[in-house]
Design a protein around this motif. Structure first.
Motif, short mmCIF file in Angstrom:
data_model
loop_
_atom_site.label_atom_id
_atom_site.label_comp_id
_atom_site.label_asym_id
_atom_site.label_seq_id
_atom_site.Cartn_x
_atom_site.Cartn_y
_atom_site.Cartn_z
N MET A 136 35.80 38.25 30.89
CA MET A 136 34.96 38.95 31.81
C MET A 136 35.50 38.83 33.23
O MET A 136 35.36 39.76 34.01
N LYS A 137 36.12 37.70 33.51
CA LYS A 137 36.64 37.49 34.86
C LYS A 137 37.70 38.52 35.20
O LYS A 137 37.67 39.10 36.29
N GLU A 138 38.61 38.79 34.27
CA GLU A 138 39.68 39.76 34.53
C GLU A 138 39.13 41.17 34.69
O GLU A 138 39.61 41.94 35.51
N ALA A 139 38.12 41.51 33.91
CA ALA A 139 37.50 42.83 34.02
C ALA A 139 36.85 42.98 35.39
O ALA A 139 36.96 44.03 36.04
N GLY A 140 36.19 41.95 35.86
CA GLY A 140 35.58 41.96 37.18
C GLY A 140 36.62 42.11 38.28
O GLY A 140 36.43 42.86 39.24
N GLU A 141 37.74 41.42 38.11
CA GLU A 141 38.81 41.52 39.10
C GLU A 141 39.41 42.92 39.10
O GLU A 141 39.71 43.46 40.16
N ALA A 142 39.58 43.51 37.92
CA ALA A 142 40.15 44.86 37.82
C ALA A 142 39.23 45.88 38.49
O ALA A 142 39.71 46.82 39.13
N LEU A 143 37.93 45.71 38.33
CA LEU A 143 36.96 46.64 38.92
C LEU A 143 36.54 46.23 40.33
O LEU A 143 35.83 46.98 41.00
#
Length: 50
Positions: A1-8
């Motif tokens: 989830m952390k990487e998805a948040g960073e991407a968005l």
């Protein structure tokens, strides 16, 4: 989830809210919940463009 948040560029709370509403699809692998790159791209394509 952390990487998805960073991407968005949004926080984890927003990511979980998008998952809860069904706007962002996840996959489960054991105990982990994953957001695939394809699912992230599909979500981005559905956003309105300005």
């Amino acid at each position: 989830m952390k990487e998805a948040g960073e991407a968005l560029r949004v926080g984890q709370t927003k990511i979980y809210a998008l998952i809860k509403t069904g706007e962002l699809r996840t996959r489960k692998l054991g105990r982990r919940r994953l957001v695939l790159a394809d699912d992230l791209n599909k979500f981005l394509e559905q956003l309105p463009s300005n």
